[in-house]
Design a protein around this motif. Structure first.
Motif, mmCIF file in Angstrom:
data_model
loop_
_atom_site.group_PDB
_atom_site.id
_atom_site.type_symbol
_atom_site.label_atom_id
_atom_site.label_comp_id
_atom_site.label_asym_id
_atom_site.label_seq_id
_atom_site.Cartn_x
_atom_site.Cartn_y
_atom_site.Cartn_z
ATOM 1 N N GLN A 88 6.460 -43.745 34.767
ATOM 2 C CA GLN A 88 6.569 -43.210 36.116
ATOM 3 C C GLN A 88 5.335 -42.368 36.388
ATOM 4 O O GLN A 88 5.091 -41.360 35.716
ATOM 5 C CB GLN A 88 7.830 -42.379 36.309
ATOM 6 C CG GLN A 88 7.974 -41.906 37.756
ATOM 7 C CD GLN A 88 9.325 -41.323 38.080
ATOM 8 O OE1 GLN A 88 10.114 -41.049 37.190
ATOM 9 N NE2 GLN A 88 9.600 -41.123 39.357
ATOM 10 N N VAL A 89 4.576 -42.780 37.371
ATOM 11 C CA VAL A 89 3.294 -42.138 37.669
ATOM 12 C C VAL A 89 3.523 -40.726 38.198
ATOM 13 O O VAL A 89 4.323 -40.504 39.116
ATOM 14 C CB VAL A 89 2.499 -42.971 38.687
ATOM 15 C CG1 VAL A 89 1.224 -42.221 39.105
ATOM 16 C CG2 VAL A 89 2.149 -44.334 38.102
ATOM 17 N N ILE A 90 2.826 -39.774 37.613
ATOM 18 C CA ILE A 90 2.785 -38.414 38.151
ATOM 19 C C ILE A 90 1.519 -38.255 38.984
ATOM 20 O O ILE A 90 1.573 -37.976 40.177
ATOM 21 C CB ILE A 90 2.840 -37.365 37.016
ATOM 22 C CG1 ILE A 90 4.146 -37.485 36.229
ATOM 23 C CG2 ILE A 90 2.687 -35.956 37.594
ATOM 24 C CD1 ILE A 90 4.230 -36.574 35.021
ATOM 25 N N VAL A 91 0.369 -38.435 38.350
ATOM 26 C CA VAL A 91 -0.916 -38.350 39.052
ATOM 27 C C VAL A 91 -1.420 -39.774 39.291
ATOM 28 O O VAL A 91 -1.689 -40.503 38.337
ATOM 29 C CB VAL A 91 -1.941 -37.546 38.232
ATOM 30 C CG1 VAL A 91 -3.296 -37.537 38.927
ATOM 31 C CG2 VAL A 91 -1.445 -36.114 38.026
ATOM 32 N N PRO A 92 -1.548 -40.204 40.542
ATOM 33 C CA PRO A 92 -2.019 -41.561 40.822
ATOM 34 C C PRO A 92 -3.476 -41.752 40.411
ATOM 35 O O PRO A 92 -4.244 -40.786 40.303
ATOM 36 C CB PRO A 92 -1.866 -41.691 42.341
ATOM 37 C CG PRO A 92 -0.984 -40.564 42.752
ATOM 38 C CD PRO A 92 -1.202 -39.470 41.758
ATOM 39 N N ALA A 93 -3.857 -42.997 40.207
ATOM 40 C CA ALA A 93 -5.231 -43.297 39.815
ATOM 41 C C ALA A 93 -6.231 -42.887 40.893
ATOM 42 O O ALA A 93 -7.381 -42.565 40.590
ATOM 43 C CB ALA A 93 -5.374 -44.790 39.514
ATOM 44 N N ASP A 94 -5.805 -42.898 42.157
ATOM 45 C CA ASP A 94 -6.722 -42.529 43.247
ATOM 46 C C ASP A 94 -6.495 -41.092 43.705
ATOM 47 O O ASP A 94 -6.799 -40.741 44.840
ATOM 48 C CB ASP A 94 -6.563 -43.494 44.420
ATOM 49 C CG ASP A 94 -5.151 -43.471 45.004
ATOM 50 O OD1 ASP A 94 -4.265 -42.841 44.391
ATOM 51 O OD2 ASP A 94 -4.929 -44.093 46.069
ATOM 52 N N ALA A 95 -5.957 -40.231 42.805
ATOM 53 C CA ALA A 95 -5.685 -38.842 43.171
ATOM 54 C C ALA A 95 -6.945 -38.165 43.686
ATOM 55 O O ALA A 95 -8.036 -38.343 43.167
ATOM 56 C CB ALA A 95 -5.149 -38.078 41.962
ATOM 57 N N GLY A 96 -6.767 -37.375 44.678
ATOM 58 C CA GLY A 96 -7.828 -36.631 45.338
ATOM 59 C C GLY A 96 -7.166 -35.955 46.512
ATOM 60 O O GLY A 96 -6.044 -35.485 46.400
ATOM 61 N N ALA A 97 -7.801 -35.932 47.652
ATOM 62 C CA ALA A 97 -7.170 -35.365 48.843
ATOM 63 C C ALA A 97 -6.222 -36.417 49.406
ATOM 64 O O ALA A 97 -6.592 -37.211 50.253
ATOM 65 C CB ALA A 97 -8.216 -34.967 49.864
ATOM 66 N N THR A 98 -4.975 -36.413 48.937
ATOM 67 C CA THR A 98 -4.042 -37.498 49.247
ATOM 68 C C THR A 98 -3.006 -37.113 50.291
ATOM 69 O O THR A 98 -1.950 -37.723 50.363
ATOM 70 C CB THR A 98 -3.316 -37.950 47.965
ATOM 71 O OG1 THR A 98 -2.714 -36.806 47.357
ATOM 72 C CG2 THR A 98 -4.280 -38.589 47.002
ATOM 73 N N ALA A 99 -3.277 -36.105 51.096
ATOM 74 C CA ALA A 99 -2.321 -35.700 52.121
ATOM 75 C C ALA A 99 -2.034 -36.864 53.050
ATOM 76 O O ALA A 99 -2.935 -37.618 53.437
ATOM 77 C CB ALA A 99 -2.877 -34.520 52.918
ATOM 78 N N GLY A 100 -0.784 -37.026 53.414
ATOM 79 C CA GLY A 100 -0.411 -38.070 54.352
ATOM 80 C C GLY A 100 -0.036 -39.380 53.714
ATOM 81 O O GLY A 100 0.424 -40.299 54.386
ATOM 82 N N VAL A 101 -0.203 -39.530 52.398
ATOM 83 C CA VAL A 101 0.201 -40.750 51.722
ATOM 84 C C VAL A 101 1.721 -40.754 51.612
ATOM 85 O O VAL A 101 2.328 -39.750 51.255
ATOM 86 C CB VAL A 101 -0.434 -40.836 50.322
ATOM 87 C CG1 VAL A 101 0.080 -42.064 49.574
ATOM 88 C CG2 VAL A 101 -1.953 -40.894 50.446
ATOM 89 N N PRO A 102 2.399 -41.876 51.923
ATOM 90 C CA PRO A 102 3.868 -41.904 51.869
ATOM 91 C C PRO A 102 4.378 -41.534 50.485
ATOM 92 O O PRO A 102 3.796 -41.903 49.467
ATOM 93 C CB PRO A 102 4.198 -43.367 52.212
ATOM 94 C CG PRO A 102 3.012 -43.876 52.964
ATOM 95 C CD PRO A 102 1.830 -43.149 52.381
ATOM 96 N N ARG A 103 5.476 -40.809 50.451
ATOM 97 C CA ARG A 103 6.091 -40.417 49.199
ATOM 98 C C ARG A 103 7.069 -41.487 48.729
ATOM 99 O O ARG A 103 7.710 -42.162 49.527
ATOM 100 C CB ARG A 103 6.845 -39.102 49.377
ATOM 101 C CG ARG A 103 5.946 -37.980 49.885
ATOM 102 C CD ARG A 103 5.134 -37.372 48.762
ATOM 103 N NE ARG A 103 3.972 -36.688 49.304
ATOM 104 C CZ ARG A 103 3.140 -35.964 48.585
ATOM 105 N NH1 ARG A 103 3.312 -35.851 47.286
ATOM 106 N NH2 ARG A 103 2.114 -35.370 49.132
ATOM 107 N N LEU A 104 7.184 -41.626 47.419
ATOM 108 C CA LEU A 104 8.080 -42.609 46.822
ATOM 109 C C LEU A 104 9.298 -41.915 46.236
ATOM 110 O O LEU A 104 9.212 -40.792 45.757
ATOM 111 C CB LEU A 104 7.334 -43.384 45.726
ATOM 112 C CG LEU A 104 6.027 -44.051 46.163
ATOM 113 C CD1 LEU A 104 5.370 -44.698 44.954
ATOM 114 C CD2 LEU A 104 6.281 -45.076 47.242
ATOM 115 N N THR A 105 10.413 -42.584 46.247
ATOM 116 C CA THR A 105 11.628 -42.014 45.684
ATOM 117 C C THR A 105 11.518 -41.947 44.178
ATOM 118 O O THR A 105 11.120 -42.907 43.523
ATOM 119 C CB THR A 105 12.850 -42.866 46.076
ATOM 120 O OG1 THR A 105 12.912 -42.927 47.502
ATOM 121 C CG2 THR A 105 14.131 -42.258 45.529
#
Length: 364
Positions: free
Chosen positions: A332-349
């Protein structure tokens, strides 16, 4: 620690109280607010003096100048390249700032702080006499505990990991973050000899920490670590404060790049009754893509772990190699591979937990 020598049933590994006979029962008791956990693997550092907050603010990752008596937060000390050198919980009582650090880091952190005093009106003292006790807030355990209050305010640190702190940022793309119910607190006990059970050991406290995806200096930090990799900007870094050592790297990776590694949560196959240890390799096929940082047997989730993986590690099933055994691991991914300024990316359950008593192999 001498203060906890008389606790009945305590089982030790070195100087650490690991359990009191049944770590799984202790976990449930701790999680529901019934148990107290003697923290023999943490050390208290006192920073006294009128310049303490502005001074700490200037040399660490956290904004501290407006910290009020009774407030809790967390700080990191970074090197000039933005790598994590030290970490500590922070509590201020109006006269002193109290830092809670892992044993392996405390003396080095205190020495570094003393070297950085220069003309600041501060005094740094390692409080080896302090008895630190962990518990989950709002339960019976807290009511049984009398916290030390040398300056009139009980010294109780409330772990800020339970929510994104002002100036922080969360990389985990989930709704219902497992830290939401992580009401972990650490108090300085006024009279350790008067504490009454039930008690829980380090194995119980660690399992609940891992389930909350909470990074810790003694486990998730190595010589390459930057705060982005373990989502530590969530609670320990203020992105809008003034200049401090390592800030340029923090801002650059957050706004322009991606961390080279990423923390992930693993749900492990428990059929071989082998629990990995820190440093065990994590494989994708035949390629080693990272290593275990923490692992535990959780009273609800079964065997779980945190692992630091290469940013390019594939999303999906992995294998942990431990003690000659290959253990299947659902990621289960905690930090995505494209982590950075990720505001606005849809959240997953978030993946739901298994019911108490369910065989962890049934879902596999």
């Amino acid at each position: 620690m001498v203060a906890f020598d008389a606790l009945p049933g305590a089982v030790r590994d070195g100087g650490v109280i690991t359990h009191f006979g049944n770590p799984l029962i202790e976990q449930r008791s701790l999680a529901t607010g019934l148990a107290l956990a003697p923290l023999t693997d943490r050390t208290l550092i006192e920073v006294a003096g009128e310049d303490r907050l502005s001074w700490l603010d200037s040399i660490t990752s956290q904004s501290l100048v407006r910290l009020q008596p009774g407030d809790s937060t967390e700080l990191l000390v970074l090197d000039p390249q933005g790598r994590v050198e030290h970490a500590a919980g922070v509590f201020d009582d109006g006269a002193s700032t109290w830092l809670i650090a892992d044993d392996g880091d405390a003396d080095t952190l205190a020495t570094w702080l003393q070297r950085m005093v220069f003309r600041a009106r501060v005094v740094v003292t390692v409080r080896e006499d302090a008895a630190l006790v962990g518990f989950f807030a709002g339960g019976e355990a807290e009511a049984r505990l009398t916290a030390s209050a040398p300056n009139g305010v009980p010294v109780i640190w409330r772990d800020p990991w339970h929510e994104v702190q002002p100036g922080g940022h969360q990389y985990a793309l989930v709704e219902g973050h497992p830290a939401a119910g992580y009401a972990w607190s650490v108090a300085v006990a006024a009279e350790a000899a008067d504490l009454t059970g039930p008690f829980a050991g380090a194995l119980a406290a660690e399992a609940l920490r891992i389930a909350a995806w909470r990074p810790r200096w003694s486990h998730e930090v190595d010589e390459r670590s930057i705060p982005h990799e373990s989502d530590w900007i969530r609670s320990a870094v203020h992105l809008n404060k003034g200049c401090y050592r390592g800030q340029e790297t923090v801002a650059k990776v957050h706004n322009l790049g991606h961390p080279p590694r990423r923390l992930t949560a693993l749900h492990l196959d428990g059929s071989d009754v082998v629990l990995p240890v820190a440093g065990d390799p994590v494989l994708a096929g035949t390629d080693e893509v990272g290593h275990i940082t923490s692992a535990a047997l959780h009273y609800e989730d079964g065997p779980i772990a945190l692992a630091l993986l290469s940013r390019r590690a594939p999303i999906g099933e992995l294998v942990v190699h431990s003690d000659g055994v290959d253990i299947a691991a659902a990621q289960q991914v905690i930090v995505p591979a494209d982590a950075g300024a990720t505001a606005g990316v849809p959240r997953l359950t978030r993946l739901s937990r298994r019911p108490v008593g369910e065989d962890p192999r049934a879902a596999r």
